[in-house]
Design an enzyme around this catalytic site. Structure first.
Site, PDB file in Angstrom:
ATOM      1  N   TYR A 145     -41.995 -18.268 -20.984  1.00 57.56           N
ATOM      2  CA  TYR A 145     -40.689 -18.319 -21.642  1.00 57.56           C
ATOM      3  C   TYR A 145     -40.823 -17.662 -23.009  1.00 57.56           C
ATOM      4  CZ  TYR A 145     -36.476 -20.187 -23.891  1.00 57.56           C
ATOM      5  OH  TYR A 145     -35.285 -20.310 -24.560  1.00 57.56           O
ATOM      6  N   ASP A 240     -46.994 -13.407 -27.159  1.00 56.74           N
ATOM      7  CA  ASP A 240     -45.981 -14.325 -27.687  1.00 56.74           C
ATOM      8  C   ASP A 240     -46.702 -15.595 -28.133  1.00 56.74           C
ATOM      9  OD1 ASP A 240     -42.889 -15.817 -26.436  1.00 56.74           O
ATOM     10  OD2 ASP A 240     -44.099 -16.182 -28.221  1.00 56.74           O
ATOM     11  N   LYS A 268     -42.031 -21.218 -35.274  1.00 56.21           N
ATOM     12  CA  LYS A 268     -42.341 -22.655 -35.317  1.00 56.21           C
ATOM     13  C   LYS A 268     -43.147 -23.067 -36.556  1.00 56.21           C
ATOM     14  CE  LYS A 268     -41.769 -23.030 -30.322  1.00 56.21           C
ATOM     15  NZ  LYS A 268     -40.735 -23.989 -29.973  1.00 56.21           N
TER      16      LYS A 268
HETATM   17  P1  KE4 Z   1     -36.812 -20.130 -30.317  1.00 55.76           P
HETATM   18  O1  KE4 Z   1     -35.788 -19.013 -30.146  1.00 55.76           O
HETATM   19  O2  KE4 Z   1     -36.432 -21.361 -29.522  1.00 55.76           O
HETATM   20  O3  KE4 Z   1     -37.136 -20.433 -31.767  1.00 55.76           O
HETATM   21  O4  KE4 Z   1     -38.193 -19.606 -29.695  1.00 55.76           O
HETATM   22  C1  KE4 Z   1     -38.207 -19.165 -28.365  1.00 55.76           C
HETATM   23  C2  KE4 Z   1     -39.619 -19.232 -27.835  1.00 55.76           C
HETATM   24  C3  KE4 Z   1     -40.334 -18.050 -27.729  1.00 55.76           C
HETATM   25  N1  KE4 Z   1     -41.608 -18.051 -27.261  1.00 55.76           N
HETATM   26  C4  KE4 Z   1     -42.212 -19.205 -26.879  1.00 55.76           C
HETATM   27  C5  KE4 Z   1     -43.610 -19.156 -26.358  1.00 55.76           C
HETATM   28  C6  KE4 Z   1     -41.515 -20.434 -26.962  1.00 55.76           C
HETATM   29  O5  KE4 Z   1     -42.120 -21.578 -26.560  1.00 55.76           O
HETATM   30  C7  KE4 Z   1     -40.193 -20.449 -27.451  1.00 55.76           C
HETATM   31  C8  KE4 Z   1     -39.376 -21.720 -27.535  1.00 55.76           C
HETATM   32  N2  KE4 Z   1     -40.013 -22.910 -27.115  1.00 55.76           N
HETATM   33  C9  KE4 Z   1     -39.146 -23.944 -26.579  1.00 55.76           C
HETATM   34  C10 KE4 Z   1     -40.026 -25.106 -26.128  1.00 55.76           C
HETATM   35  N3  KE4 Z   1     -40.786 -24.779 -24.962  1.00 55.76           N
HETATM   36  C11 KE4 Z   1     -38.095 -24.355 -27.548  1.00 55.76           C
HETATM   37  C12 KE4 Z   1     -37.346 -25.629 -27.186  1.00 55.76           C
HETATM   38  C13 KE4 Z   1     -35.906 -25.357 -26.849  1.00 55.76           C
HETATM   39  O6  KE4 Z   1     -35.611 -24.362 -26.149  1.00 55.76           O
HETATM   40  O7  KE4 Z   1     -35.054 -26.175 -27.281  1.00 55.76           O
END
Ligand code: KE4
Length: 430
Positions: A145, A240, A268
């Site tokens: 993801y 990523d 994060k």
């Molecule tokens: P954000 O756009 O949510 O800040 O980041 C996206 C993203 C990109 N790459 C990786 C490896 C990620 O894990 C994420 C987002 N992680 C999720 C939790 N698995 C965010 C939680 C959510 O979607 O509310």
């Protein structure tokens, strides 16, 4: 059973004005067939919901709370910065400081651009790779993801997988067809694609330790293989590390594995809980970005002073507290405690852990990619989740998510976690 009446009332109200009642799907607790609780406040390893239930938190706002929630140093630094202004849209000194820190921490980074989310980071890294190579196709891996980027919401993990919609509606087929999705940990699948169309592949993007379909690890030499085949074909290799960066080591997985990608997406931890993403890499590639280069990217709140001060302070606290090695020790203590319970229960469930990230699978098989995760016992996971929550421990509300340990998880938390997990496992496995 904990009383969550006020949360239920709030959720009903939320659903009248917010799609699904949440601002991010995984928070809806759909995959555990329940309703979310609403948080009142958080501090250290604990969160309190609006009904007053206190919980040991293993989600940590999905990764940013590496020191624990609301660390004093970050609160003080942000409060002080706020008095100087909340947002400028003008270059500020914090942007230079955090860019230098990221460059010094992350092996692949010579230059870096700050954005406001992990999604923006991966979205722009993809655009930059396409602009730099003049190619259109990208490769991603099933279950990985990378945020809600059109090109990457194909066979995606995390919330998309949780909801059983790894391919989102609204993504044009013409665009999705430029994304080649392959099984993770299968080098032969990558070799076949490159044999046929290697000179058309702009980038490979992956989570080097995929943690959005549970937590899985690359097989021996898999990352080295990806590095070599992308070099051979002039394809941009993008790690990523939004989740793993600045958590599993100062320099993330690329430091642990000694494999240097061309670009890295980050987020994060470097926001200290405020909205921050970043992408960085070789200056030769990064210099293709506007305003000097032809690849456009922009953001009103990019480089926001409060968000950067929070990230800078959090990283400095990690340095001061020798945080990375301490997290490894706490993570090992957590793993030892869980394995003791499993031995006592006579169940050899699979626990994947690295540093302060973990995932307990309701399966006794080796788990190496998303197909393995899909075969685990979802009903047992659901029972475990609610039994733990009702006893004061909050694990991620999806079997496709990883857990996060912080520096604030001490002896008390470990004792409570072991006691609660034993009860919850007995219920889940009965
Ligand atoms: P954000 O756009 O949510 O800040 O980041 C996206 C993203 C990109 N790459 C990786 C490896 C990620 O894990 C994420 C987002 N992680 C999720 C939790 N698995 C965010 C939680 C959510 O979607 O509310």
């Amino acid at each position: 059973m904990s009383n969550r009446d006020l949360s239920s009332k709030l959720f009903r109200a939320a659903k009248e004005v917010i799609p699904g009642g949440v601002n991010s799907p995984v928070r809806a607790f759909k995959s555990v067939d329940g309703e979310p609780f609403f948080v009142q406040r958080a501090r250290g390893s604990r969160i309190w919901d609006v009904d007053g239930n206190e919980l040991v938190d293993y989600v940590g706002t999905w990764g940013p709370a590496i020191l624990g929630h609301a660390p004093s140093a970050v609160i003080d630094a942000v409060s002080h910065a706020a008095k100087e202004g909340l947002s400028f849209g003008i270059p500020n000194r914090h942007e230079v400081e955090i860019a230098r820190m990221i460059r010094d921490y992350v092996p692949s980074v010579e230059k870096v651009r700050m954005v406001n989310s992990g999604t923006e980071a991966t979205m722009t890294a993809i655009r930059l790779a396409r602009g730099y190579t003049g190619r259109d196709k990208i490769i991603k891996f099933e279950g990985c993801y990378h945020g809600h980027v059109d090109s990457l919401l194909v066979a995606a993990g995390s919330g998309a997988l949780t909801l059983g919609k790894p391919d989102s509606a609204g993504v044009p087929e013409d665009l999705a067809s430029l994304t080649i999705t392959l099984p993770f940990n299968r080098p032969e699948a990558v070799e076949e694609v490159f044999r046929e169309q290697g000179d058309e592949i702009a980038a490979i993007i992956l989570e080097p330790y995929p943690a959005n379909a549970g937590l899985v690890f690359p097989k021996e030499c898999y990352l080295k293989f990806l590095r070599e085949i992308t070099e051979k074909y002039g394809t941009v290799l993008i790690f990523d590390e939004v989740m793993t960066g600045f958590r599993l080591a100062k320099g993330g997985v690329q430091e642990l594995e000694g494999i240097t990608p061309d670009l890295t997406a980050m987020g994060k931890v470097i926001g200290g809980g405020l909205p921050v993403g970043a992408f960085g890499g070789k200056a030769e590639i990064m210099d293709h970005l506007a305003p000097d280069g032809p690849v456009y990217q922009a953001g009103t709140l990019s480089g926001n002073p409060l968000a950067l001060v929070a990230g800078i302070t959090q990283l400095k606290e990690m340095e001061r507290l020798d945080g990375w090695s301490r997290l490894d020790r706490i993570g090992q203590q957590f793993e030892d405690g869980v394995r003791d319970i499993l031995r006592e229960l006579g169940r050899d469930l699979t626990l994947n852990r690295v540093g302060s990230m973990f995932c307990l699978f309701f399966s006794e098989e080796e788990i190496t990619n998303v197909d393995d995760v899909k075969k685990t016992d979802a009903e047992a996971f659901r029972k475990f989740f609610w039994a733990a929550l009702d006893r004061g421990v909050y694990f991620a509300p999806s079997l496709y998510e990883a857990g996060f340990i912080s520096l604030a998880h001490g002896e008390q938390e470990m004792e409570k976690t072991v006691e609660v997990s034993k009860e919850a496992l007995k219920i889940a496995l009965s």
